[in-house]
Design a protein around this motif. Sequence first.
Motif, PDB file in Angstrom:
ATOM      1  N   LEU A 165       1.184   4.630  -5.416  1.00  0.00           N
ATOM      2  CA  LEU A 165       2.138   4.572  -6.522  1.00  0.00           C
ATOM      3  C   LEU A 165       2.171   5.908  -7.272  1.00  0.00           C
ATOM      4  CD1 LEU A 165       4.085   2.681  -8.015  1.00  0.00           C
ATOM      5  CD2 LEU A 165       2.191   2.068  -9.533  1.00  0.00           C
ATOM      6  N   LYS A 166       3.372   6.478  -7.390  1.00  0.00           N
ATOM      7  CA  LYS A 166       3.554   7.772  -8.056  1.00  0.00           C
ATOM      8  C   LYS A 166       4.396   7.659  -9.321  1.00  0.00           C
ATOM      9  CE  LYS A 166       3.356  10.341  -3.694  1.00  0.00           C
ATOM     10  NZ  LYS A 166       4.091  11.263  -2.773  1.00  0.00           N
ATOM     11  N   LYS A 167       5.264   6.650  -9.373  1.00  0.00           N
ATOM     12  CA  LYS A 167       6.166   6.527 -10.517  1.00  0.00           C
ATOM     13  C   LYS A 167       6.296   5.057 -10.890  1.00  0.00           C
ATOM     14  CE  LYS A 167      10.824   7.878 -12.012  1.00  0.00           C
ATOM     15  NZ  LYS A 167      12.084   8.532 -11.603  1.00  0.00           N
ATOM     16  N   LEU A 168       6.115   4.762 -12.178  1.00  0.00           N
ATOM     17  CA  LEU A 168       6.185   3.393 -12.677  1.00  0.00           C
ATOM     18  C   LEU A 168       7.085   3.370 -13.904  1.00  0.00           C
ATOM     19  CD1 LEU A 168       5.238   0.438 -12.627  1.00  0.00           C
ATOM     20  CD2 LEU A 168       3.267   1.134 -14.019  1.00  0.00           C
ATOM     21  N   ASP A 169       8.150   2.537 -13.825  1.00  0.00           N
ATOM     22  CA  ASP A 169       9.123   2.438 -14.918  1.00  0.00           C
ATOM     23  C   ASP A 169       9.034   1.046 -15.527  1.00  0.00           C
ATOM     24  OD1 ASP A 169      11.201   2.570 -16.675  1.00  0.00           O
ATOM     25  OD2 ASP A 169      12.625   3.449 -15.269  1.00  0.00           O
ATOM     26  N   LEU A 170       8.550   0.972 -16.768  1.00  0.00           N
ATOM     27  CA  LEU A 170       8.421  -0.291 -17.507  1.00  0.00           C
ATOM     28  C   LEU A 170       9.246  -0.256 -18.792  1.00  0.00           C
ATOM     29  CD1 LEU A 170       4.582  -0.760 -17.036  1.00  0.00           C
ATOM     30  CD2 LEU A 170       6.345  -2.214 -16.059  1.00  0.00           C
ATOM     31  N   THR A 171      10.374   0.429 -18.757  1.00  0.00           N
ATOM     32  CA  THR A 171      11.217   0.592 -19.933  1.00  0.00           C
ATOM     33  C   THR A 171      11.757  -0.749 -20.417  1.00  0.00           C
ATOM     34  OG1 THR A 171      11.866   2.772 -19.142  1.00  0.00           O
ATOM     35  CG2 THR A 171      13.264   1.768 -20.819  1.00  0.00           C
ATOM     36  N   ALA A 172      11.803  -0.900 -21.765  1.00  0.00           N
ATOM     37  CA  ALA A 172      12.441  -2.053 -22.415  1.00  0.00           C
ATOM     38  C   ALA A 172      11.857  -3.378 -21.939  1.00  0.00           C
ATOM     39  CB  ALA A 172      13.947  -2.016 -22.186  1.00  0.00           C
ATOM     40  N   ASN A 173      10.532  -3.489 -21.971  1.00  0.00           N
ATOM     41  CA  ASN A 173       9.851  -4.764 -21.745  1.00  0.00           C
ATOM     42  C   ASN A 173       9.210  -5.208 -23.064  1.00  0.00           C
ATOM     43  OD1 ASN A 173       9.673  -5.830 -18.724  1.00  0.00           O
ATOM     44  ND2 ASN A 173       9.784  -3.599 -18.636  1.00  0.00           N
ATOM     45  N   LYS A 226       0.809  -1.226   0.000  1.00  0.00           N
ATOM     46  CA  LYS A 226       0.000   0.000   0.000  1.00  0.00           C
ATOM     47  C   LYS A 226       0.838   1.269   0.000  1.00  0.00           C
ATOM     48  CE  LYS A 226      -3.772  -2.456   0.368  1.00  0.00           C
ATOM     49  NZ  LYS A 226      -4.746  -2.546  -0.753  1.00  0.00           N
ATOM     50  N   LYS A 227       2.055   1.213   0.534  1.00  0.00           N
ATOM     51  CA  LYS A 227       2.893   2.404   0.644  1.00  0.00           C
ATOM     52  C   LYS A 227       3.869   2.554  -0.517  1.00  0.00           C
ATOM     53  CE  LYS A 227       2.761   2.279   5.714  1.00  0.00           C
ATOM     54  NZ  LYS A 227       3.593   2.253   6.947  1.00  0.00           N
ATOM     55  N   LEU A 228       3.825   1.651  -1.484  1.00  0.00           N
ATOM     56  CA  LEU A 228       4.773   1.689  -2.590  1.00  0.00           C
ATOM     57  C   LEU A 228       4.561   2.951  -3.432  1.00  0.00           C
ATOM     58  CD1 LEU A 228       7.034   0.057  -3.960  1.00  0.00           C
ATOM     59  CD2 LEU A 228       5.289  -0.942  -5.438  1.00  0.00           C
ATOM     60  N   GLU A 229       5.646   3.722  -3.624  1.00  0.00           N
ATOM     61  CA  GLU A 229       5.588   4.960  -4.383  1.00  0.00           C
ATOM     62  C   GLU A 229       6.326   4.877  -5.718  1.00  0.00           C
ATOM     63  OE1 GLU A 229       7.059   8.070  -1.922  1.00  0.00           O
ATOM     64  OE2 GLU A 229       5.525   7.832  -0.365  1.00  0.00           O
ATOM     65  N   TYR A 230       7.369   4.042  -5.776  1.00  0.00           N
ATOM     66  CA  TYR A 230       8.167   3.962  -6.999  1.00  0.00           C
ATOM     67  C   TYR A 230       8.476   2.498  -7.278  1.00  0.00           C
ATOM     68  CZ  TYR A 230      12.161   4.532 -10.181  1.00  0.00           C
ATOM     69  OH  TYR A 230      13.019   4.450 -11.242  1.00  0.00           O
ATOM     70  N   LEU A 231       8.085   2.041  -8.462  1.00  0.00           N
ATOM     71  CA  LEU A 231       8.349   0.663  -8.891  1.00  0.00           C
ATOM     72  C   LEU A 231       9.116   0.717 -10.204  1.00  0.00           C
ATOM     73  CD1 LEU A 231       8.004  -2.401  -8.715  1.00  0.00           C
ATOM     74  CD2 LEU A 231       5.790  -2.152  -9.851  1.00  0.00           C
ATOM     75  N   ASN A 232      10.329   0.197 -10.170  1.00  0.00           N
ATOM     76  CA  ASN A 232      11.181   0.127 -11.369  1.00  0.00           C
ATOM     77  C   ASN A 232      11.316  -1.338 -11.762  1.00  0.00           C
ATOM     78  OD1 ASN A 232      13.197   0.143 -13.321  1.00  0.00           O
ATOM     79  ND2 ASN A 232      14.296   1.843 -12.353  1.00  0.00           N
ATOM     80  N   ILE A 233      10.665  -1.694 -12.845  1.00  0.00           N
ATOM     81  CA  ILE A 233      10.673  -3.079 -13.309  1.00  0.00           C
ATOM     82  C   ILE A 233      11.092  -3.126 -14.775  1.00  0.00           C
ATOM     83  CG2 ILE A 233       8.253  -3.168 -14.026  1.00  0.00           C
ATOM     84  CD1 ILE A 233       8.117  -5.884 -12.568  1.00  0.00           C
ATOM     85  N   ALA A 234      12.018  -2.239 -15.134  1.00  0.00           N
ATOM     86  CA  ALA A 234      12.512  -2.147 -16.508  1.00  0.00           C
ATOM     87  C   ALA A 234      13.374  -3.356 -16.854  1.00  0.00           C
ATOM     88  CB  ALA A 234      13.320  -0.863 -16.681  1.00  0.00           C
ATOM     89  N   LEU A 235      13.545  -3.586 -18.167  1.00  0.00           N
ATOM     90  CA  LEU A 235      14.396  -4.662 -18.684  1.00  0.00           C
ATOM     91  C   LEU A 235      13.994  -6.022 -18.128  1.00  0.00           C
ATOM     92  CD1 LEU A 235      17.816  -2.805 -18.528  1.00  0.00           C
ATOM     93  CD2 LEU A 235      16.674  -3.572 -20.595  1.00  0.00           C
ATOM     94  N   ASN A 236      12.725  -6.364 -18.299  1.00  0.00           N
ATOM     95  CA  ASN A 236      12.220  -7.670 -17.928  1.00  0.00           C
ATOM     96  C   ASN A 236      11.419  -8.241 -19.097  1.00  0.00           C
ATOM     97  OD1 ASN A 236      12.653  -8.507 -14.857  1.00  0.00           O
ATOM     98  ND2 ASN A 236      12.514  -6.278 -14.932  1.00  0.00           N
TER      99      ASN A 236
END
Length: 462
Positions: free
Chosen positions: A90-98, A66-76
């Motif tokens: 959640l404020k920032k989500l990085d899904l680069t290069a998936n 519930k407290k997660l603010e930034y999830l970086n899950i790029a290159l998967n």
Amino acid sequence: MGYITEDLVRRRAEHNNCEIFSLEEISLHQQEIEKLEYLDKWCRDLKILYLQNNLIPKIENVGKLKKLEYLNIALNNIERIENLEGCEELKKLDLTANFIGELSSVEVLKYNIHLKELFLVGNPCTEFEGYRQFVVATLHQLKCLDSKEIERSERIRAVQNYPQVKQKIREQEKAYLLKRAREKEDAQRRMQERKDKKEKQTESKLGIDSPDYLRDNENHRSEIEQQTWEEVADEEDRRFWEEPTPYTPESRLETHRYIEEKRRAKDNIRESKKKEKPLRTLVTTEGKALNVNEPKLHFSLEDDEENNQFILDLAVYRHLDTSLLDVDVQPTYIRVLVKGKPFQLVLPEEVKPDSSSARRSQTTGHLVVSMPKAKEIILAKQKASTSIKTSDSNTLQKNARSGQVEKLEVDPSKYSFPDVTKIIQEKEQIGQGPIRLQPGKITEAQKSYADVENNEDVPPLI
């Protein structure tokens, strides 16, 4: 297959004293993780989570953060956006290069009302016509997309054209999903062909044709496999890297597993080539001790005749802990184990093991072992004293011949102190006192010393 384990999480939580229940930030990048799990149970207070450059095919088991603010899950290997509705902060989500091709899956992010930044660069969906307009019109709370700020005019135009853009996106998604289905079939077929070809190459190299041969020569086959593996591996490796392959989640996973397989094969070959070292022979079957210097240390053996002992100086490493040394003194040899490696030296004579001693130099670190000889030898001290006496007699004879007078020394401790009043001749005293009352004794003392001849060569007794 890489998993998220408690040990891994604790090791990556060193900045929080390895406590995971109160962890707010963790980095699990480049850990070859193939499944996202357990973090929503172990780390409920997570605010920042880094999972880039892994092999995660699906977003899951993060809905309770519930407290997660930034999830970086790029290159998967993620192909769609899902299971993020529970991440309320959640404020920032990085899904680069998936591998996200279902652009319509971004609609699940509507429930993340605090989401301000989204990164989808490097995904197949970014090549769709109307990609940016669709995302901007779908996510009204978004402020920045792919590092580019969303302006108000852009949002208005995207909302106006949303029905037409959505229809185009749906059509492109269907085409992409059909393409992905064909890629999955090709990947499975390619993996099966490579597996069959590998087995055929191995069998052809081994010369195996019949099942009877397999049953009778299983042990022999394992030995030949080790010999021919390098040849097969080189050819297979060249073919694998030269063959053109589309960039898909399957090919990425296949490449990773191929590299892992090659690494394990090399490790197995390296271990098989390692021959067990034969045990070092220290004593022959006849009971004769041998000289051995396995640690390759400099040493010196000194014969101390004055103290009737042997002294061994072994140049042990200066910073080696003394607990790694084991000294064993036997009557005919000495053995020192340095980190398990034996140093053995045969002694010229028998020694006394019980009387031996070992010391360690604090400056050089050398090991000094003193070993008294078993056979006691009369030392040359008595001979030296006799020689001194003969030399003294010779000097006396020389002095007698030359006419010199020898002076004897008397030990004053064996005699009482002499009467001082009778040694030195006193002059007649004039005046008052007890001596004037006895004039007769004074004159007698003067007469007794009158005949004494004063010899200047004789030193005074006081």
